[in-house]
Design a protein around this motif. Sequence first.
Motif, PDB file in Angstrom:
ATOM      1  N   VAL A 159       0.813  -1.221   0.000  1.00  0.00           N
ATOM      2  CA  VAL A 159       0.000   0.000   0.000  1.00  0.00           C
ATOM      3  C   VAL A 159       0.844   1.267   0.000  1.00  0.00           C
ATOM      4  N   ARG A 160       2.150   1.124   0.087  1.00  0.00           N
ATOM      5  CA  ARG A 160       3.003   2.305   0.038  1.00  0.00           C
ATOM      6  C   ARG A 160       2.966   2.919  -1.354  1.00  0.00           C
ATOM      7  N   SER A 161       3.056   4.201  -1.407  1.00  0.00           N
ATOM      8  CA  SER A 161       3.049   4.918  -2.682  1.00  0.00           C
ATOM      9  C   SER A 161       4.244   4.482  -3.533  1.00  0.00           C
ATOM     10  N   GLY A 162       3.960   4.155  -4.778  1.00  0.00           N
ATOM     11  CA  GLY A 162       5.025   3.765  -5.698  1.00  0.00           C
ATOM     12  C   GLY A 162       5.493   2.334  -5.552  1.00  0.00           C
ATOM     13  N   SER A 163       4.825   1.537  -4.723  1.00  0.00           N
ATOM     14  CA  SER A 163       5.248   0.146  -4.530  1.00  0.00           C
ATOM     15  C   SER A 163       5.055  -0.652  -5.820  1.00  0.00           C
ATOM     16  N   ASP A 164       5.912  -1.647  -5.997  1.00  0.00           N
ATOM     17  CA  ASP A 164       5.857  -2.487  -7.197  1.00  0.00           C
ATOM     18  C   ASP A 164       5.623  -3.936  -6.782  1.00  0.00           C
ATOM     19  N   PHE A 165       4.520  -4.514  -7.259  1.00  0.00           N
ATOM     20  CA  PHE A 165       4.132  -5.875  -6.864  1.00  0.00           C
ATOM     21  C   PHE A 165       5.236  -6.869  -7.210  1.00  0.00           C
ATOM     22  N   ALA A 166       5.798  -6.758  -8.408  1.00  0.00           N
ATOM     23  CA  ALA A 166       6.803  -7.726  -8.849  1.00  0.00           C
ATOM     24  C   ALA A 166       8.045  -7.681  -7.971  1.00  0.00           C
ATOM     25  N   THR A 167       8.465  -6.467  -7.601  1.00  0.00           N
ATOM     26  CA  THR A 167       9.654  -6.326  -6.755  1.00  0.00           C
ATOM     27  C   THR A 167       9.410  -6.954  -5.378  1.00  0.00           C
ATOM     28  N   ILE A 168       8.225  -6.696  -4.818  1.00  0.00           N
ATOM     29  CA  ILE A 168       7.905  -7.265  -3.502  1.00  0.00           C
ATOM     30  C   ILE A 168       7.802  -8.787  -3.595  1.00  0.00           C
ATOM     31  N   ALA A 169       7.227  -9.293  -4.681  1.00  0.00           N
ATOM     32  CA  ALA A 169       7.122 -10.745  -4.860  1.00  0.00           C
ATOM     33  C   ALA A 169       8.502 -11.382  -4.898  1.00  0.00           C
ATOM     34  N   ARG A 170       9.443 -10.756  -5.603  1.00  0.00           N
ATOM     35  CA  ARG A 170      10.788 -11.330  -5.710  1.00  0.00           C
ATOM     36  C   ARG A 170      11.462 -11.434  -4.346  1.00  0.00           C
ATOM     37  N   SER A 171      11.222 -10.474  -3.486  1.00  0.00           N
ATOM     38  CA  SER A 171      11.922 -10.456  -2.195  1.00  0.00           C
ATOM     39  C   SER A 171      11.152 -11.149  -1.073  1.00  0.00           C
ATOM     40  N   GLU A 172       9.822 -11.216  -1.189  1.00  0.00           N
ATOM     41  CA  GLU A 172       9.024 -11.681  -0.064  1.00  0.00           C
ATOM     42  C   GLU A 172       8.294 -13.010  -0.284  1.00  0.00           C
ATOM     43  N   SER A 173       7.999 -13.370  -1.523  1.00  0.00           N
ATOM     44  CA  SER A 173       7.175 -14.564  -1.761  1.00  0.00           C
ATOM     45  C   SER A 173       7.936 -15.836  -1.404  1.00  0.00           C
ATOM     46  N   ASP A 174       7.243 -16.746  -0.731  1.00  0.00           N
ATOM     47  CA  ASP A 174       7.835 -18.039  -0.366  1.00  0.00           C
ATOM     48  C   ASP A 174       7.720 -19.055  -1.491  1.00  0.00           C
ATOM     49  N   GLU A 175       7.024 -18.714  -2.574  1.00  0.00           N
ATOM     50  CA  GLU A 175       6.945 -19.614  -3.728  1.00  0.00           C
ATOM     51  C   GLU A 175       8.023 -19.159  -4.706  1.00  0.00           C
ATOM     52  N   LYS A 176       9.217 -19.753  -4.565  1.00  0.00           N
ATOM     53  CA  LYS A 176      10.412 -19.218  -5.220  1.00  0.00           C
ATOM     54  C   LYS A 176      10.368 -19.322  -6.743  1.00  0.00           C
TER      55      LYS A 176
END
Length: 337
Positions: free
Chosen positions: A208-225
């Motif tokens: 929900v942060r301004s300018g956040s990028d879903f793909a970038t967060i997925a790369r760093s946070e998702s447990d489905e590598k």
Amino acid sequence: MKSSHKRLACFLFPRLPKGRPLRSALRAGASRAAISALCAASAFSFSPSVLAADGGSGIIARVSDTDVRIDDIRSSLESLDPREQAALAANPALLSQAVRSLLARRVVLAEAVAQKWDKNPAFTAQLEKLRENALIESYLQSVSQPPADFPSEADLHTVYEANRAALVAPRQFRIAQIFVAAPAPSAADTAALEKAKARLDSVKQQLVRSGSDFATIARSESDEKQSAANGGELGWLTDAQLRPEIRDTVTALASGAVSQPVRLADGWHILKALEIRDARPLTLDEVRVQLSQRLRAERLQANRQAYLAKLLEENPMTINELALSRVLAGEKLKAEN
């Protein structure tokens, strides 16, 4: 720990049916347990040294006096369907397993011949039935084949127009996800569950942060590598390929929208609809091959039925129904006793 592809399988229905075990050329006729036990107990030789020691004769494996040559493997591979061949190409360990199964079958065959099982009356009767069935089917296939130029372009157009309403590409969703692994809600490990919830809250705050990028967060946070490496992307999926638990969530998303976390047994899934394709009519070129195959199969079946009808007309049958009923009555009596 579950592998990433297993997590992905938990989330989605498979896009293709599960692959079958390597089929008849490698496994038919012997029980899986017996073959596995034989593989484990036998001193198999399967290495480049076998080929080198044999002077380049093409032998790639050996057990006792039984050899497997390159041509044997090539013949077995050619009998597999394209998906099975692709699986072997992608995983060399499967090829080794296939060779071991083939060796085990050769050992069983040698033992059966040594015990003169091929002379057993029950076996020879069974073999003759198989031969008759194979001969009949092969002949019927040969006399029922449609002409090589069937169906014509006109035939294809006619069938296409008659079935246009049913020839539709379903709606598709290009989906990405962020997966946060967590124990099942009923799990006793409350500490692990609380830790997973904290991670989920952190991911939601980042999104929900301004300018956040879903793909970038997925790369760093998702447990489905596996999907995380691609920015969480799962590819194009139809309604039917989505599990019922997440289908309503996905189909309600507008293009570019992100869902609330969806709780499944393995954890939380945050979904994004990257792109949506509406259902659309398929063109003739898109279905040409499938229509041609269907028409040829239908014509082959019709030719088969017509040939059988003609053959039976030329060779009338007479059946003694009274005698037949006595046979059935006798079999029923045996079963009751």
